[in-house]
Structures are given as C-alpha cells and as structure tokens.
Write a protein that holds these residues in place. Structure first.
Motif, PDB file in Angstrom:
ATOM      1  N   VAL A 351      31.777  57.581  16.022  1.00 21.50           N
ATOM      2  CA  VAL A 351      30.433  57.904  16.507  1.00 21.50           C
ATOM      3  C   VAL A 351      30.301  57.533  17.974  1.00 21.50           C
ATOM      4  O   VAL A 351      29.762  58.299  18.781  1.00 21.50           O
ATOM      5  N   VAL A 352      30.822  56.355  18.331  1.00 23.37           N
ATOM      6  CA  VAL A 352      30.784  55.933  19.734  1.00 23.37           C
ATOM      7  C   VAL A 352      31.495  56.965  20.609  1.00 23.37           C
ATOM      8  O   VAL A 352      31.000  57.338  21.686  1.00 23.37           O
ATOM      9  N   GLN A 353      32.652  57.451  20.150  1.00 25.38           N
ATOM     10  CA  GLN A 353      33.408  58.420  20.935  1.00 25.38           C
ATOM     11  C   GLN A 353      32.665  59.745  21.054  1.00 25.38           C
ATOM     12  O   GLN A 353      32.695  60.401  22.105  1.00 25.38           O
ATOM     13  N   ARG A 354      31.993  60.166  19.976  1.00 21.26           N
ATOM     14  CA  ARG A 354      31.209  61.402  20.032  1.00 21.26           C
ATOM     15  C   ARG A 354      30.083  61.283  21.060  1.00 21.26           C
ATOM     16  O   ARG A 354      29.773  62.242  21.775  1.00 21.26           O
ATOM     17  N   ILE A 355      29.480  60.106  21.140  1.00 23.51           N
ATOM     18  CA  ILE A 355      28.439  59.904  22.148  1.00 23.51           C
ATOM     19  C   ILE A 355      29.050  59.945  23.544  1.00 23.51           C
ATOM     20  O   ILE A 355      28.540  60.609  24.450  1.00 23.51           O
ATOM     21  N   ARG A 356      30.166  59.255  23.734  1.00 23.78           N
ATOM     22  CA  ARG A 356      30.814  59.214  25.051  1.00 23.78           C
ATOM     23  C   ARG A 356      31.200  60.607  25.542  1.00 23.78           C
ATOM     24  O   ARG A 356      31.198  60.875  26.743  1.00 23.78           O
ATOM     25  N   GLN A 357      31.544  61.495  24.614  1.00 25.49           N
ATOM     26  CA  GLN A 357      32.032  62.809  24.997  1.00 25.49           C
ATOM     27  C   GLN A 357      30.925  63.821  25.286  1.00 25.49           C
ATOM     28  O   GLN A 357      31.222  64.940  25.726  1.00 25.49           O
ATOM     29  N   LEU A 358      29.668  63.432  25.078  1.00 24.28           N
ATOM     30  CA  LEU A 358      28.575  64.334  25.425  1.00 24.28           C
ATOM     31  C   LEU A 358      28.578  64.572  26.936  1.00 24.28           C
ATOM     32  O   LEU A 358      28.829  63.637  27.720  1.00 24.28           O
ATOM     33  N   PRO A 359      28.321  65.793  27.380  1.00 23.20           N
ATOM     34  CA  PRO A 359      28.508  66.148  28.797  1.00 23.20           C
ATOM     35  C   PRO A 359      27.742  65.264  29.782  1.00 23.20           C
ATOM     36  O   PRO A 359      28.244  65.005  30.878  1.00 23.20           O
ATOM     37  N   SER A 360      26.560  64.792  29.418  1.00 19.19           N
ATOM     38  CA  SER A 360      25.751  64.045  30.385  1.00 19.19           C
ATOM     39  C   SER A 360      25.985  62.537  30.343  1.00 19.19           C
ATOM     40  O   SER A 360      25.434  61.807  31.168  1.00 19.19           O
ATOM     41  N   VAL A 361      26.785  62.058  29.389  1.00 19.53           N
ATOM     42  CA  VAL A 361      26.972  60.606  29.240  1.00 19.53           C
ATOM     43  C   VAL A 361      27.998  60.096  30.256  1.00 19.53           C
ATOM     44  O   VAL A 361      29.146  60.533  30.285  1.00 19.53           O
ATOM     45  N   VAL A 362      27.570  59.167  31.088  1.00 24.46           N
ATOM     46  CA  VAL A 362      28.451  58.513  32.061  1.00 24.46           C
ATOM     47  C   VAL A 362      29.111  57.293  31.438  1.00 24.46           C
ATOM     48  O   VAL A 362      30.298  57.032  31.634  1.00 24.46           O
ATOM     49  N   ASP A 363      28.328  56.541  30.669  1.00 19.01           N
ATOM     50  CA  ASP A 363      28.850  55.315  30.067  1.00 19.01           C
ATOM     51  C   ASP A 363      27.873  54.854  28.993  1.00 19.01           C
ATOM     52  O   ASP A 363      26.708  55.283  28.971  1.00 19.01           O
ATOM     53  N   LEU A 364      28.365  54.011  28.088  1.00 15.21           N
ATOM     54  CA  LEU A 364      27.455  53.350  27.162  1.00 15.21           C
ATOM     55  C   LEU A 364      27.963  51.952  26.883  1.00 15.21           C
ATOM     56  O   LEU A 364      29.163  51.671  26.998  1.00 15.21           O
ATOM     57  N   THR A 365      27.046  51.083  26.539  1.00 11.98           N
ATOM     58  CA  THR A 365      27.366  49.700  26.212  1.00 11.98           C
ATOM     59  C   THR A 365      26.987  49.456  24.758  1.00 11.98           C
ATOM     60  O   THR A 365      25.823  49.603  24.384  1.00 11.98           O
ATOM     61  N   VAL A 366      27.983  49.121  23.946  1.00 16.92           N
ATOM     62  CA  VAL A 366      27.740  48.723  22.558  1.00 16.92           C
ATOM     63  C   VAL A 366      27.584  47.205  22.577  1.00 16.92           C
ATOM     64  O   VAL A 366      28.543  46.480  22.832  1.00 16.92           O
ATOM     65  N   LYS A 367      26.366  46.727  22.346  1.00 18.82           N
ATOM     66  CA  LYS A 367      26.056  45.320  22.617  1.00 18.82           C
ATOM     67  C   LYS A 367      26.404  44.366  21.476  1.00 18.82           C
ATOM     68  O   LYS A 367      26.385  43.150  21.667  1.00 18.82           O
ATOM     69  N   ARG A 368      26.649  44.895  20.283  1.00 23.74           N
ATOM     70  CA  ARG A 368      26.958  44.024  19.149  1.00 23.74           C
ATOM     71  C   ARG A 368      28.399  44.280  18.692  1.00 23.74           C
ATOM     72  O   ARG A 368      28.935  45.372  18.842  1.00 23.74           O
ATOM     73  N   LYS A 369      28.991  43.257  18.101  1.00 22.41           N
ATOM     74  CA  LYS A 369      30.348  43.361  17.560  1.00 22.41           C
ATOM     75  C   LYS A 369      30.336  42.808  16.133  1.00 22.41           C
ATOM     76  O   LYS A 369      29.390  42.102  15.738  1.00 22.41           O
ATOM     77  N   PRO A 370      31.360  43.107  15.345  1.00 25.45           N
ATOM     78  CA  PRO A 370      31.402  42.569  13.991  1.00 25.45           C
ATOM     79  C   PRO A 370      31.221  41.048  13.976  1.00 25.45           C
ATOM     80  O   PRO A 370      31.843  40.333  14.767  1.00 25.45           O
ATOM     81  N   GLY A 371      30.354  40.602  13.082  1.00 23.80           N
ATOM     82  CA  GLY A 371      30.027  39.180  12.997  1.00 23.80           C
ATOM     83  C   GLY A 371      28.706  38.831  13.648  1.00 23.80           C
ATOM     84  O   GLY A 371      28.100  37.801  13.330  1.00 23.80           O
ATOM     85  N   ASP A 372      28.243  39.672  14.592  1.00 22.16           N
ATOM     86  CA  ASP A 372      26.958  39.431  15.251  1.00 22.16           C
ATOM     87  C   ASP A 372      25.804  39.794  14.320  1.00 22.16           C
ATOM     88  O   ASP A 372      25.955  40.612  13.399  1.00 22.16           O
ATOM     89  N   LEU A 373      24.652  39.207  14.604  1.00 23.36           N
ATOM     90  CA  LEU A 373      23.433  39.593  13.900  1.00 23.36           C
ATOM     91  C   LEU A 373      22.760  40.733  14.648  1.00 23.36           C
ATOM     92  O   LEU A 373      22.801  40.794  15.881  1.00 23.36           O
ATOM     93  N   ILE A 374      22.161  41.631  13.903  1.00 25.49           N
ATOM     94  CA  ILE A 374      21.364  42.702  14.486  1.00 25.49           C
ATOM     95  C   ILE A 374      19.998  42.659  13.821  1.00 25.49           C
ATOM     96  O   ILE A 374      19.888  42.427  12.613  1.00 25.49           O
ATOM     97  N   VAL A 375      18.949  42.823  14.610  1.00 24.54           N
ATOM     98  CA  VAL A 375      17.578  42.743  14.094  1.00 24.54           C
ATOM     99  C   VAL A 375      16.797  43.957  14.572  1.00 24.54           C
ATOM    100  O   VAL A 375      17.166  44.589  15.576  1.00 24.54           O
ATOM    101  N   PRO A 376      15.720  44.306  13.884  1.00 24.73           N
ATOM    102  CA  PRO A 376      14.888  45.420  14.356  1.00 24.73           C
ATOM    103  C   PRO A 376      14.424  45.182  15.786  1.00 24.73           C
ATOM    104  O   PRO A 376      14.031  44.069  16.153  1.00 24.73           O
ATOM    105  N   THR A 377      14.490  46.205  16.600  1.00 23.13           N
ATOM    106  CA  THR A 377      14.183  46.085  18.026  1.00 23.13           C
ATOM    107  C   THR A 377      12.739  45.673  18.254  1.00 23.13           C
ATOM    108  O   THR A 377      11.812  46.259  17.688  1.00 23.13           O
ATOM    109  N   ARG A 378      12.573  44.645  19.086  1.00 22.64           N
ATOM    110  CA  ARG A 378      11.220  44.206  19.469  1.00 22.64           C
ATOM    111  C   ARG A 378      11.074  44.108  20.986  1.00 22.64           C
ATOM    112  O   ARG A 378       9.974  43.944  21.500  1.00 22.64           O
ATOM    113  N   ASP A 379      12.199  44.175  21.710  1.00 25.10           N
ATOM    114  CA  ASP A 379      12.196  44.093  23.169  1.00 25.10           C
ATOM    115  C   ASP A 379      13.536  44.610  23.669  1.00 25.10           C
ATOM    116  O   ASP A 379      14.380  45.043  22.877  1.00 25.10           O
TER     117      ASP A 379
END
Length: 416
Positions: A351-379
C-alpha cells in the motif's frame, strides 16, 4: 584552510535540513543542545551532520566555548532553542533577533499581548491555572466557543476548542500537569476568543528586517467523529489569490512587533470578516518543510534560504529581500487522520508503494512502526502518515489526494 563554522541550537525535526543547506554554502555547523538530554518527542538532530555536538552548561562557559570557534551565526533549529540562540547570538555580537523579545517569540500569551501593544488585531485572552477563572472570563465576555491551549507547545499539541463549560473544564484537566511536546510541564492554560475564518500559514526568511515570503498555505480542516476539527491538508496558495495582499502585509507587521528581524518564521494567521488575526508565530522552520518538495512547487526551500540569509546576506537581500514567492505549481501536504487504535503489528509496504507511485506524490512519511501504539487522530502529533503532493494541475492533485484518502487506513495492521 578550515571552513567557517556556525552554531545550530536544538535542531530537531525539520532543523535536520539546515546542516546540508549550510554545507552547500561552504560552512560547517556545530550543534548545541539546550537541555541535558535529547527531547524524546521530536526527531533528533543527526550527529553525523555536525562537526561537534555540544551541550549547554552555563551562559558564561558556553559563550567562552563558542568564542573559540569564531562562529558566523547562532541560529535556533527548532522552537525550544529560540531563547538560547537569541541570547548567545547577542552575546557573541552576531546577527540576532536580540533577547529583549525572546519571551514574546515563545510564550503565546506574551506573544499576543506584544502584537496587541503594537496596535494590531489579536484574539482576546486570559492566562490562568484556575478553570473557574477561565469560565467566568468566557461567560462574562461572551467567548463561547473559546480555545484553550498550552503557552509554549506546537503541532496543535493540547489545543482544545471549547463550546461550553464542560469542554473548558475538560481542557484544564487535560493540560494542567501534562508535559507538552517540548517536555515542559504545563502549569497554566491560555484561553483565547475563538477566531472565525480561514487559517493560513505564512512562511518567511528575514535578514536585517527584510522578510522574504517563501510560502503561503491554506489549512483545510476535517471534522473528527467527535466534532473536533483537525488540520487535514496544507494547500499552497497562488500569489494571485486576493487574500495574499492583506495577509502578507499584516504578517510583516506582526514579525516587526515580535522582533523577528533575522532567520526563519512560521506564522499562522486566521483571516475572518474583519481581516487577518494572528494565531501564533514560531521563529523557526515550517514543520512540514521538505526541500525536494518545496523546490518543485516553489523553486526554493526555507532551509536553503535561511542558510543564504546568514552566510551571504548581500545576495539574499538582493534576490529575495522584501519580496514574495510565486507558486510554480499546485501543491499540498496531507497529514492523514486515523480512527485506528491499538498496537501496530505491521506496515503494508504494498500500500505504501502504491501511494508513492501516484504521479503527484513527492514523498511520504510513515510515522509508526511495528510495536508502536496508534490512536485515533486528535492533533498533528497523532496523524500517522504525512504525504507531500505536487502536480501541474489542480485536478491531478485532487485525484491523487482522494486515492490516498481511500488507502490510508490500509497502511497499518493493528491489534487492539
């Protein structure tokens, strides 16, 4: 022959782009940390980018140590370093914003009071540690809704839009005693009148009071399921937009009022029915600054401009002083929201690669890695992905944005 040297203070986050910018102009940099330990909430400075890595001890000893380097400049790489960079650049008699208004460039209450004293439009506000005092203020002045936030944080950390007394009490309970993004414990809450309108970013770089406007962005906000608005997209504004003139003129006055005469600044301003009103100003790089992305859509980046302003001031003033950038092509930064909650067990690289390959995408940052906590966005801090997009036309940009919006929740595998 040894290369000249400069000093960067607390170059966290996008401050990491500054060493390369100075290196291209033939200047080495030394990093100075204002705290005994690294601040854990931000991307740390990369040690390999610096000639040396120093830690602040006392004012006198630090000035003595830096004097041996004959530095060309002392510049804050991120907001926590602003007061120390101001004092040291002043003590070393270098290009400086001075220490007289350092507090107004970090403390959001003093910031607004300083701007108001200059005769400019501002929010109404009260600073207190007591929720009942804030409730009386909001009720007596008719400030519902109002905004509650820490006095010196960033990235929308701890910011609450309070529509009634229960909301405001909850904001106080959440803020008081908590540590902000810079690991400072909040002992007071800044409560401000709610500014109705469209919010903009005005990014600048200044030398000797001559500010170059290097980017104007409009915030596009999204309502969360709980009704709280979050920053969704930063959309690059074209210079032909009618808002440009009054917005930039007002921002220049705010920078003057706060004494931001040298270096980068990231100003947030709401334009409402009565015109522009400042939200806050950071005397540092934009947190969404990305050199390759900004070079494509603007033709320059704030880190490179900052380096030029300090290393070759004459050239900076000749090419950029008091001017305004032109947009090369449409662009946006997408800070994706999520409703996922739990522990990240996987990142779907397909999925990350499909996003990267979109014509307008210059870069993306995946901020979480396995083991990290993820919570519903509030900020902004809890947004799990950042994507930089630019394209020759608005339709292509919007199409890719919609595709990413549809894929974003598939990036992470989460165990609740």
């Amino acid at each position: 022959m040894a290369r000249p040297t400069g000093v960067l203070v607390d170059a966290y986050s996008t401050g990491n782009f500054l060493p390369a910018a100075f290196d291209r102009l033939g200047v080495d940099v030394v990093h100075l940390r204002s705290t005994p330990e690294l601040m854990p909430s931000m991307l740390p400075p990369a040690r390999a980018s610096y000639r040396d890595f120093l830690v602040y001890d006392t004012e006198e000893s630090t000035v003595q140590e830096l004097s041996k380097l004959s530095p060309r400049f002392v510049v804050a790489g991120q907001e926590p370093g602003v007061p120390l960079a101001d004092r040291l650049s002043e003590a070393l008699r270098l290009r400086t914003n001075g220490s007289a208004k350092s507090a107004a460039r970090r403390d959001k209450h003093e910031m607004i009071e300083t701007v108001r004293a200059a005769g400019l439009a501002t929010a109404d506000q009260v600073l207190t540690s007591d929720a009942e005092t804030a409730l009386r203020w909001a009720t007596e002045r008719g400030h519902w809704p109002c905004v509650a936030k820490p006095i010196s944080s960033a990235s929308t950390d701890g910011v609450f839009v309070c529509r009634d007394q229960d909301d405001l009490r909850h904001a106080f309970d959440s803020i008081i005693g908590s540590a902000d993004i810079f690991d400072i414990v909040n002992q007071q809450v800044l409560v401000q009148s709610y500014l109705d309108g469209t919010e903009y970013i005005v990014d600048t770089v200044s030398a000797d009071g001559h500010a170059y406007v290097c980017g104007v962005w409009r915030y596009d906000k999204r309502l969360l399921p709980n009704g709280k608005p979050i920053y969704n997209r930063d959309i690059l504004v074209d210079a032909d937009d009618p808002v440009h003139g009054p917005l930039i003129a007002y921002t220049r006055e705010v920078l003057d009022a706060l004494g931001v005469h040298n270096g980068p600044a990231h100003s947030e301003v709401i334009v409402g029915p009565d015109g522009p009103v400042v939200v806050e100003v950071g005397a540092r790089l934009n947190g969404n600054m990305h050199p390759a992305f900004h070079d494509l859509c603007l033709g320059h980046d704030q880190a490179a401009l900052t380096a030029l302003a300090y290393v070759d001031t004459e050239r900076f003033l000749s090419a950029y002083g008091d001017r305004v950038c032109q947009r090369r092509q449409p662009a946006l930064v997408f800070n994706t929201p999520t409703e996922l909650c739990g522990q990240v067990v996987s990142v779907d690289e397909d999925v990350v690669q499909r996003i990267r390959q979109l014509p307008s995408v210059v870069d993306l940052t995946v901020k979480r890695k396995p083991g990290d906590l993820i919570v519903p966005t509030r900020d902004l801090l809890t947004s799990p992905i950042r994507v930089f997009l630019t394209a020759p036309d608005e339709e292509a940009l919007e199409r890719d944005y919609q595709l990413i919006d549809g894929m974003r929740e598939s990036v992470y595998g989460v165990r609740s």
